[in-house]
Every structure is written in C-alpha cells, then in structure tokens.
Design a protein around this motif. Structure first.
Motif, mmCIF file in Angstrom:
data_model
loop_
_atom_site.group_PDB
_atom_site.id
_atom_site.type_symbol
_atom_site.label_atom_id
_atom_site.label_comp_id
_atom_site.label_asym_id
_atom_site.label_seq_id
_atom_site.Cartn_x
_atom_site.Cartn_y
_atom_site.Cartn_z
ATOM 1 N N VAL A 1 -73.750 10.205 -40.225
ATOM 2 C CA VAL A 1 -73.987 11.445 -39.500
ATOM 3 C C VAL A 1 -74.306 12.528 -40.521
ATOM 4 N N CYS A 2 -75.431 13.201 -40.327
ATOM 5 C CA CYS A 2 -75.830 14.332 -41.177
ATOM 6 C C CYS A 2 -75.938 13.887 -42.645
ATOM 7 N N THR A 3 -75.275 14.598 -43.556
ATOM 8 C CA THR A 3 -75.403 14.281 -44.984
ATOM 9 C C THR A 3 -74.600 13.058 -45.397
ATOM 10 N N VAL B 1 -70.210 6.916 -41.530
ATOM 11 C CA VAL B 1 -69.880 7.855 -42.602
ATOM 12 C C VAL B 1 -70.287 9.257 -42.157
ATOM 13 N N PRO B 2 -69.328 10.168 -41.972
ATOM 14 C CA PRO B 2 -69.677 11.534 -41.578
ATOM 15 C C PRO B 2 -70.086 12.371 -42.785
ATOM 16 N N ALA B 3 -70.293 13.659 -42.556
ATOM 17 C CA ALA B 3 -70.781 14.552 -43.612
ATOM 18 C C ALA B 3 -69.631 15.131 -44.420
ATOM 19 N N THR B 4 -69.962 15.699 -45.576
ATOM 20 C CA THR B 4 -68.989 16.371 -46.426
ATOM 21 C C THR B 4 -69.673 17.525 -47.136
ATOM 22 N N HIS B 5 -68.876 18.490 -47.566
ATOM 23 C CA HIS B 5 -69.392 19.574 -48.393
ATOM 24 C C HIS B 5 -68.755 19.569 -49.781
ATOM 25 N N GLU B 6 -68.119 18.478 -50.156
ATOM 26 C CA GLU B 6 -67.483 18.417 -51.472
ATOM 27 C C GLU B 6 -68.519 18.547 -52.579
ATOM 28 N N MET C 1 -65.646 17.457 -42.511
ATOM 29 C CA MET C 1 -66.219 18.343 -41.506
ATOM 30 C C MET C 1 -65.749 17.859 -40.132
ATOM 31 N N PRO C 2 -64.846 18.587 -39.483
ATOM 32 C CA PRO C 2 -64.172 18.079 -38.284
ATOM 33 C C PRO C 2 -65.101 17.724 -37.128
ATOM 34 N N LEU C 3 -66.195 18.477 -36.944
ATOM 35 C CA LEU C 3 -67.070 18.181 -35.812
ATOM 36 C C LEU C 3 -67.678 16.794 -35.940
ATOM 37 N N GLU C 4 -68.233 16.485 -37.114
ATOM 38 C CA GLU C 4 -68.877 15.184 -37.311
ATOM 39 C C GLU C 4 -67.870 14.042 -37.172
#
Length: 313
Positions: free
Chosen positions: A99-101, A63-68, A1-4
């Motif tokens: 960050v986030c998830t 560690v940023p978020a992912t939608h995988e 996720m580019p923003l995170e």
C-alpha cells in the motif's frame, strides 16, 4: 501510518462467508520485526503482538507505508533486520502486496524487478531513480501481476484490498465488504490517481462522472461517444480528453471493462444463460462476450461461472 494499516484489517476482516452464515474468510494479523509498541505518524502507538515468524504462515503479505527516515524510500536498501524478517516468507505461492510507499520495500527486496508497479505519485521520481529495473506506472490506482500487487496512496489501498477480495471470493463478497465499510465497490486499477493538473479554463467542466453514471444504467444497449459527451454538454474531443485524464483510459475501453464487470456479476450471482448475460451487458451475442472475457480475464464465461458457482452454462 495508521490509515494504511487499519484499512487492511477493516476490509479483509469484514469479508464473511455467505454460505457459512457470515463466518470470516480471512484471519488478519499484524507483525513487526520486533513485536511491541511501534511509533506512528499520529499521537498514539500501535502495539504489535506478532514477530516475523507470522510471515512463515501467511498466504498473503501486505506491506503498508512508512515515513521513517531510514526506510527504502531514502536508501533503496532494506536494513538487515527487515531483510531477515522478509526472508521468513517462504511458502510457495504466497501473495505479496503493498500500500502506497510500501512498494519501496517490495522493490528493495527484489520482488518487483521486471514487473509493473505503482506507488504514491509524489514518490514516483524517487522510486524510478532507486529502482530502474521496475516498470513504474505512477498514473494508476493499483497493479496486479499475479502474486505481486501494488497500490498508490491511501484510498487506492482500499481499491486494491477490494480487488484482492473480489479475486479470491467473487463480486458478491467484495460488494458486501464495500457496503459494510461504505466505500465504492469497485474502481479499476487503471483509473488515474488524483494527480494535480493545471487548472482548466472556467468554461470547461472538469468531471465526466455524470456520463459514467448515465452509461452504467444503460449497459444493455449500444452507447455512442457522442451520447456520452452530450451528458456533460461537451464536444466529443473535449469529453474524450477529460475522460482519459480522469479514468486513465478511453471511453470505449472503460465501457468494455464495465460490461465485462457486469457480466462477471451476472455469471456469479445468476443462472442466466451466457447468451442472455451477453445481451444484458451490451455484448449482443455469447460469442462476443466470450471474446471480451477471454481478452480481459483469460477465461471463458463458462469457466468463470464454474470457478465461482461450481457449474457452467
């Protein structure tokens, strides 16, 4: 996720050393289990130059978020390559943040067991089910457990990064970063996430922002709950309820925190005596300021100033 991912580079990359002519205070690198092009949830890829060996040298890992679909959000477990990569983090005292998830990765690695943590409010139910050993607080922007920190959705990642920069280098540096990136300089971790609420009755105003702005310009004098409520033309009862919903704390708690934050700025940036700092922040006496700083930060004003300026009062 580019923003995170991007906000970490933007904020830490903007932190410069005031005493050394603005030189960078952090070196920020991105690493992946396998370096190379990585798919994003946008219409472009990210070309990652570093592999997991970069983790062995890191002082802070974010560690940023992912939608995988095979991410820990679904399974509650780390796949073997990611687990091996995270095993590269072995320097004593390395700070771990999400960050986030990204909090799902920290939880699946066992780093959040018995700790307070947060994640995006939409993922709270799944997180609780998968990681019952974690003390999840889905209502806050971020949590700080010392060497382990977590944040809620995208914008809360900005708040967490600024909080970490402030913790490392003080309010002046964090303020410079905030101004450079045109974001608010400081939001308390306990502030509420913007979780959808039932629509209020039309006669009830939903914001307490004007009262907060009014109070921030008058921290040097006593402020009553009634005075704050009057700024929003609300009853004290309605104002208190609205304030808790929006700020995640009572007006009194919020005022005490803002006064401590103002004291931190003055201790870092001025040579003002502690008693004068206390008066400027609405604490009245140096003894009261010491009591509040000890409760909020675990240090005295003198020790805090020494840590950031190399001198006491």
């Amino acid at each position: 996720m580019p923003l995170e991912l991007g906000l970490v580079h933007q904020l830490f990359g903007a932190a410069g050393d005031r005493e050394a002519g603005g030189g960078p205070l952090y070196e920020v690198v991105t690493c992946a289990v396998v370096p190379g092009p990585l798919r994003t949830n946008a219409d472009f890829t990210v070309d990652v130059a570093y592999g997991p060996e970069a983790l062995a040298e890191a002082d802070t890992v974010i560690v940023p978020a992912t939608h995988e679909e095979d991410a820990p959000e679904t399974t509650g477990r780390l796949d073997a390559p990611l687990a091996r990569a995270l095993g590269m983090i072995r320097r004593p005292g390395t700070r771990i943040a999400s960050v986030c998830t990204g909090a799902f990765v920290l939880a699946a690695a066992g780093w959040l067991d018995g700790m307070r943590a947060t994640t995006h409010w939409k993922s709270a139910e799944s997180f609780r089910r998968l990681f019952p050993r974690v003390d999840l607080d889905p209502d806050v922007l971020y949590t700080d457990e010392g060497e382990v920190l977590t944040s809620a959705g995208e914008a809360a990642g900005i708040d967490l990064c600024l909080h970490m920069i402030r913790r490392d280098h003080g309010a002046a540096v964090a303020g410079d970063v905030a101004r450079t990136t045109v974001v608010p300089p400081h939001r308390e971790g306990g502030q509420a996430q913007f979780v959808p609420r039932p629509v209020a009755e039309p006669s009830v105003r939903s914001s307490t922002g004007a009262a907060r702005a009014w109070a921030l310009s008058r921290l040097d004098r006593p402020l009553s709950l009634r005075e704050m409520a009057e700024q929003e033309a609300m009853s004290v009862r309605t104002f208190t309820r609205r304030f808790r919903e929006e700020a995640g704390m009572t007006p009194g708690q919020w005022l005490a925190r803002q006064r401590v934050e103002r004291a931190r700025e003055l201790l870092e940036e001025t040579d003002m005596p502690v008693d004068s700092v206390a008066a400027r922040c609405g604490f009245g006496t140096g003894a009261s300021l010491r009591q509040h700083m000890q409760a909020a930060l675990g240090v005295s004003p003198r020790a805090y100033r020494t840590a950031f300026r190399g001198r006491g009062d």
